[in-house]
Design a protein around this motif. Structure first.
Motif, PDB file in Angstrom:
ATOM      1  N   ASP A 187     -39.724  39.007 -45.720  1.00 28.85           N
ATOM      2  CA  ASP A 187     -40.013  38.326 -46.922  1.00 28.85           C
ATOM      3  C   ASP A 187     -40.001  39.093 -47.960  1.00 28.85           C
ATOM      4  O   ASP A 187     -40.586  38.180 -48.995  1.00 28.85           O
ATOM      5  N   GLY A 188     -39.553  40.263 -48.214  1.00 25.99           N
ATOM      6  CA  GLY A 188     -39.437  40.838 -49.430  1.00 25.99           C
ATOM      7  C   GLY A 188     -40.887  41.642 -49.936  1.00 25.99           C
ATOM      8  O   GLY A 188     -40.912  42.097 -50.906  1.00 25.99           O
ATOM      9  N   SER A 189     -42.080  41.436 -49.110  1.00 23.64           N
ATOM     10  CA  SER A 189     -43.315  42.073 -49.142  1.00 23.64           C
ATOM     11  C   SER A 189     -43.239  43.447 -49.301  1.00 23.64           C
ATOM     12  O   SER A 189     -42.547  44.065 -48.416  1.00 23.64           O
ATOM     13  N   PRO A 190     -44.024  44.371 -50.004  1.00 23.12           N
ATOM     14  CA  PRO A 190     -44.206  45.635 -49.804  1.00 23.12           C
ATOM     15  C   PRO A 190     -44.298  46.193 -48.453  1.00 23.12           C
ATOM     16  O   PRO A 190     -45.102  45.436 -47.555  1.00 23.12           O
ATOM     17  N   VAL A 191     -43.853  47.169 -48.057  1.00 22.60           N
ATOM     18  CA  VAL A 191     -44.369  47.860 -46.637  1.00 22.60           C
ATOM     19  C   VAL A 191     -45.743  48.165 -46.583  1.00 22.60           C
ATOM     20  O   VAL A 191     -46.296  48.454 -47.777  1.00 22.60           O
ATOM     21  N   PRO A 192     -46.315  48.009 -45.314  1.00 24.12           N
ATOM     22  CA  PRO A 192     -47.837  48.694 -45.363  1.00 24.12           C
ATOM     23  C   PRO A 192     -47.784  50.118 -45.645  1.00 24.12           C
ATOM     24  O   PRO A 192     -46.982  50.960 -45.613  1.00 24.12           O
ATOM     25  N   ALA A 193     -48.995  50.457 -45.884  1.00 28.91           N
ATOM     26  CA  ALA A 193     -49.549  51.868 -46.122  1.00 28.91           C
ATOM     27  C   ALA A 193     -49.263  52.703 -44.846  1.00 28.91           C
ATOM     28  O   ALA A 193     -49.609  52.112 -43.783  1.00 28.91           O
ATOM     29  N   VAL A 194     -48.636  53.804 -44.746  1.00 27.76           N
ATOM     30  CA  VAL A 194     -48.387  54.643 -43.718  1.00 27.76           C
ATOM     31  C   VAL A 194     -49.010  55.794 -43.871  1.00 27.76           C
ATOM     32  O   VAL A 194     -48.839  56.687 -44.893  1.00 27.76           O
ATOM     33  N   ARG A 195     -49.543  56.331 -42.545  1.00 26.70           N
ATOM     34  CA  ARG A 195     -50.160  57.734 -42.533  1.00 26.70           C
ATOM     35  C   ARG A 195     -49.351  58.656 -41.832  1.00 26.70           C
ATOM     36  O   ARG A 195     -48.788  58.215 -40.665  1.00 26.70           O
ATOM     37  N   PRO A 196     -48.714  59.624 -42.200  1.00 28.00           N
ATOM     38  CA  PRO A 196     -47.795  60.460 -41.542  1.00 28.00           C
ATOM     39  C   PRO A 196     -48.238  60.925 -40.069  1.00 28.00           C
ATOM     40  O   PRO A 196     -49.418  61.453 -39.788  1.00 28.00           O
ATOM     41  N   GLY A 197     -47.355  60.523 -39.131  1.00 24.46           N
ATOM     42  CA  GLY A 197     -47.767  60.608 -37.703  1.00 24.46           C
ATOM     43  C   GLY A 197     -48.060  59.338 -37.019  1.00 24.46           C
ATOM     44  O   GLY A 197     -48.140  59.382 -35.653  1.00 24.46           O
ATOM     45  N   GLN A 198     -48.021  58.417 -37.660  1.00 25.39           N
ATOM     46  CA  GLN A 198     -48.280  56.974 -36.938  1.00 25.39           C
ATOM     47  C   GLN A 198     -47.115  56.383 -36.594  1.00 25.39           C
ATOM     48  O   GLN A 198     -45.918  56.952 -36.800  1.00 25.39           O
ATOM     49  N   TYR A 199     -47.207  55.308 -35.683  1.00 25.22           N
ATOM     50  CA  TYR A 199     -46.017  54.597 -35.067  1.00 25.22           C
ATOM     51  C   TYR A 199     -46.189  53.172 -35.432  1.00 25.22           C
ATOM     52  O   TYR A 199     -47.142  52.808 -35.848  1.00 25.22           O
ATOM     53  N   VAL A 200     -44.992  52.216 -34.964  1.00 27.73           N
ATOM     54  CA  VAL A 200     -45.207  50.800 -35.112  1.00 27.73           C
ATOM     55  C   VAL A 200     -44.622  50.490 -33.776  1.00 27.73           C
ATOM     56  O   VAL A 200     -44.206  50.931 -32.942  1.00 27.73           O
ATOM     57  N   SER A 201     -45.221  49.093 -33.370  1.00 23.91           N
ATOM     58  CA  SER A 201     -44.765  48.564 -32.416  1.00 23.91           C
ATOM     59  C   SER A 201     -43.607  47.629 -32.643  1.00 23.91           C
ATOM     60  O   SER A 201     -43.712  46.960 -33.718  1.00 23.91           O
ATOM     61  N   VAL A 202     -42.528  47.769 -31.859  1.00 25.86           N
ATOM     62  CA  VAL A 202     -41.130  46.894 -32.182  1.00 25.86           C
ATOM     63  C   VAL A 202     -41.118  45.850 -31.025  1.00 25.86           C
ATOM     64  O   VAL A 202     -40.887  46.422 -29.752  1.00 25.86           O
ATOM     65  N   GLU A 203     -40.989  44.615 -31.391  1.00 31.31           N
ATOM     66  CA  GLU A 203     -40.939  43.630 -30.150  1.00 31.31           C
ATOM     67  C   GLU A 203     -39.434  43.097 -30.261  1.00 31.31           C
ATOM     68  O   GLU A 203     -38.821  42.759 -31.547  1.00 31.31           O
ATOM     69  N   VAL A 204     -38.736  43.047 -29.136  1.00 34.24           N
ATOM     70  CA  VAL A 204     -37.282  42.515 -28.735  1.00 34.24           C
ATOM     71  C   VAL A 204     -37.493  41.513 -27.663  1.00 34.24           C
ATOM     72  O   VAL A 204     -38.159  41.480 -27.095  1.00 34.24           O
ATOM     73  N   GLU A 205     -36.424  40.380 -28.025  1.00 33.76           N
ATOM     74  CA  GLU A 205     -36.302  39.346 -27.027  1.00 33.76           C
ATOM     75  C   GLU A 205     -35.203  40.079 -26.173  1.00 33.76           C
ATOM     76  O   GLU A 205     -33.687  40.075 -26.782  1.00 33.76           O
ATOM     77  N   LEU A 206     -35.290  39.980 -24.938  1.00 38.18           N
ATOM     78  CA  LEU A 206     -34.109  40.556 -23.875  1.00 38.18           C
ATOM     79  C   LEU A 206     -33.408  39.386 -23.587  1.00 38.18           C
ATOM     80  O   LEU A 206     -33.881  38.409 -23.457  1.00 38.18           O
ATOM     81  N   PRO A 207     -32.215  39.688 -22.763  1.00 37.16           N
ATOM     82  CA  PRO A 207     -31.492  38.656 -22.387  1.00 37.16           C
ATOM     83  C   PRO A 207     -31.990  37.672 -21.402  1.00 37.16           C
ATOM     84  O   PRO A 207     -31.759  36.300 -21.383  1.00 37.16           O
ATOM     85  N   ASP A 208     -33.147  38.138 -20.573  1.00 37.71           N
ATOM     86  CA  ASP A 208     -33.932  37.106 -19.811  1.00 37.71           C
ATOM     87  C   ASP A 208     -34.878  36.423 -20.449  1.00 37.71           C
ATOM     88  O   ASP A 208     -35.600  35.725 -19.567  1.00 37.71           O
ATOM     89  N   GLY A 209     -35.053  36.605 -21.665  1.00 37.60           N
ATOM     90  CA  GLY A 209     -36.051  35.962 -22.376  1.00 37.60           C
ATOM     91  C   GLY A 209     -37.500  36.580 -22.561  1.00 37.60           C
ATOM     92  O   GLY A 209     -38.314  35.979 -23.133  1.00 37.60           O
ATOM     93  N   ALA A 210     -37.477  37.692 -21.881  1.00 35.57           N
ATOM     94  CA  ALA A 210     -38.900  38.336 -22.232  1.00 35.57           C
ATOM     95  C   ALA A 210     -38.726  38.999 -23.492  1.00 35.57           C
ATOM     96  O   ALA A 210     -37.933  39.392 -24.170  1.00 35.57           O
ATOM     97  N   ARG A 211     -40.189  39.076 -24.056  1.00 39.97           N
ATOM     98  CA  ARG A 211     -40.247  39.586 -25.148  1.00 39.97           C
ATOM     99  C   ARG A 211     -41.106  41.091 -25.183  1.00 39.97           C
ATOM    100  O   ARG A 211     -42.248  41.010 -24.965  1.00 39.97           O
ATOM    101  N   GLN A 212     -40.488  42.071 -24.932  1.00 42.01           N
ATOM    102  CA  GLN A 212     -41.048  43.256 -24.620  1.00 42.01           C
ATOM    103  C   GLN A 212     -41.472  44.322 -25.870  1.00 42.01           C
ATOM    104  O   GLN A 212     -40.751  44.058 -27.150  1.00 42.01           O
TER     105      GLN A 212
END
Length: 396
Positions: A179-204
């Motif tokens: 949406d063009g909004s700024p990225v959130p603040a990040v502290r060095p060492g942190q991670y993000v959760s990434v969600e994908v939709e797999l071919p079988d329809g699961a959202r892992q």
């Protein structure tokens, strides 16, 4: 704190419950997914369920929490739950889900232990569960507030703006909010959760360490993991996701972050555990840090070493930093500083250093032991482990 009437009951039954907690958690997950198959499809990591690591981690956390309550009944051990809370927040866990877990966990306890679960025993362990659950709910509520999100809004669309190959099986994904909004603040060492939709329809959903933040974009690296279902998300990202595609990504979370200050640092990693360390080094370089930094990395060979050039470039930007690289198999044209496993005996470990470690559990155990032998306080050694935390060794 654990109530006086339940303390002796928990203490007396801890060996029995602790001895059966692996069987209890296995039955718990069976019951949970029978009643709520959507949780395995769209929330829980199917790879960790298949290899049993998630139930081992749950069993370990319950046993450790109860043990801590018995040892110090006047204090609720919130500190040991921080890592779990960050992981839950990155997944969007909501308070009402703890009631669902309670239902199936206590049914599993009764199934496994049978008549040993008297009303008195059930009441005592019910208190243990809700002490743990309410502590996590409170911690997660604070994390959601800090991130400006809510459990149902844990991930939002990001556009992949670049994909950079690092090695044959590691790629960096550079993403910006769709949406063009700024990225959130990040502290060095942190991670993000990434969600994908797999071919079988699961959202892992999987967690990936952030390696940098630049020009309104975040970057994270993904190593292709062998096997199914363990590697289904990493294979999907490598094989199907490129520039222009959309991923749903959480705000940054993670409790192992680079602390502010001017004291010396030791950053030690192995394999893909280099990713949070690259994020820390990038932050130090970008902020003009002058503190003493010793970076140590171990890998199989030069071709497997992701961010090899970045490591040396970033260290080169710091006025008082050095890098030491160990390869199990050094190449003739690109030898390691040393060949073999990471060994700190030949490295000048700064007195009073704060250490950050990331890599496989055997690496963590080895390096932590070497650091303590070198005079680093256990409280100053922090570790990150990818996947369920099966290492219950205390840091203090």
């Amino acid at each position: 704190m654990l109530s006086p009437q339940n303390l002796p009951v928990v203490e007396a039954t801890l060996p029995v419950v602790g001895g059966a907690v692996g069987e209890i958690t296995a039955r718990f997950y069976e019951r949970l997914f029978e009643a709520h198959p959507e949780l395995l499809r769209d929330l829980f990591n199917r790879g960790n369920q298949a290899n049993g690591s998630q139930r081992q981690a749950l069993a370990g956390s319950i046993a450790a929490f109860a043990t801590a309550l018995v040892a110090h009944s006047e204090v609720r051990p919130d500190a040991m739950l921080a890592r779990i809370a960050h992981k839950h927040a990155s997944l969007g866990i909501a308070p009402e889900q703890y009631q669902v877990v309670h239902e199936h966990l206590f049914a599993a306890i009764v199934e496994v232990l049978g008549d040993a679960v008297t009303p008195e025993v059930a009441a005592a362990w019910d208190e243990v569960y809700w002490l743990m659950a309410h502590a996590l709910i409170a911690l997660e509520s604070d994390l959601y507030a800090q991130a400006g999100s809510a459990p149902g809004e844990a991930r939002r669309p990001y556009t992949v703006v670049a994909r950079i190959p690092e090695t044959a099986d590691v790629a960096t994904f550079v993403v910006r909010p769709a949406d063009g909004s700024p990225v959130p603040a990040v502290r060095p060492g942190q991670y993000v959760s990434v969600e994908v939709e797999l071919p079988d329809g699961a959202r892992q959903i999987r967690q990936y360490s952030l390696t940098g933040q630049l020009d309104g974009a975040l970057s994270f690296a993904v190593k292709r993991v062998a096997g199914a279902p363990a590697g289904e998300v990493s294979h999907h990202l490598h094989d199907r996701v490129g520039s222009g595609d959309t991923l749903r990504i959480s705000p940054p979370f993670g409790d192992v972050v680079l602390a502010d200050g001017e004291g010396p640092l030791l950053l030690a990693s192995a394999g893909i555990g280099c990713t949070p360390m690259i994020g820390m080094l990038a932050h130090l370089a970008a902020t003009g840090a002058t503190r003493r930094v010793v970076a140590v990395h171990g890998d199989r060979d030069p071709g497997s070493h992701a961010f090899r050039e970045d490591l040396h470039q970033l260290v080169g930007k710091l006025p008082d930093a050095e890098a030491h690289v160990f390869y199990e198999q050094a190449a003739d044209d690109l030898p390691a500083d040393r060949t073999g496993l990471v060994e700190l005996s030949g490295i000048d470990v700064p007195a009073g250093a704060t250490a950050y470690l990331c890599g496989p559990v055997p690496f963590l155990r080895s390096v932590r032991g070497q650091l303590i032998a070198a005079g680093i306080r256990p409280a100053d050694i922090h570790y990150e482990v990818f996947g369920p935390d099966l290492w219950l060794g205390a840091e203090g």
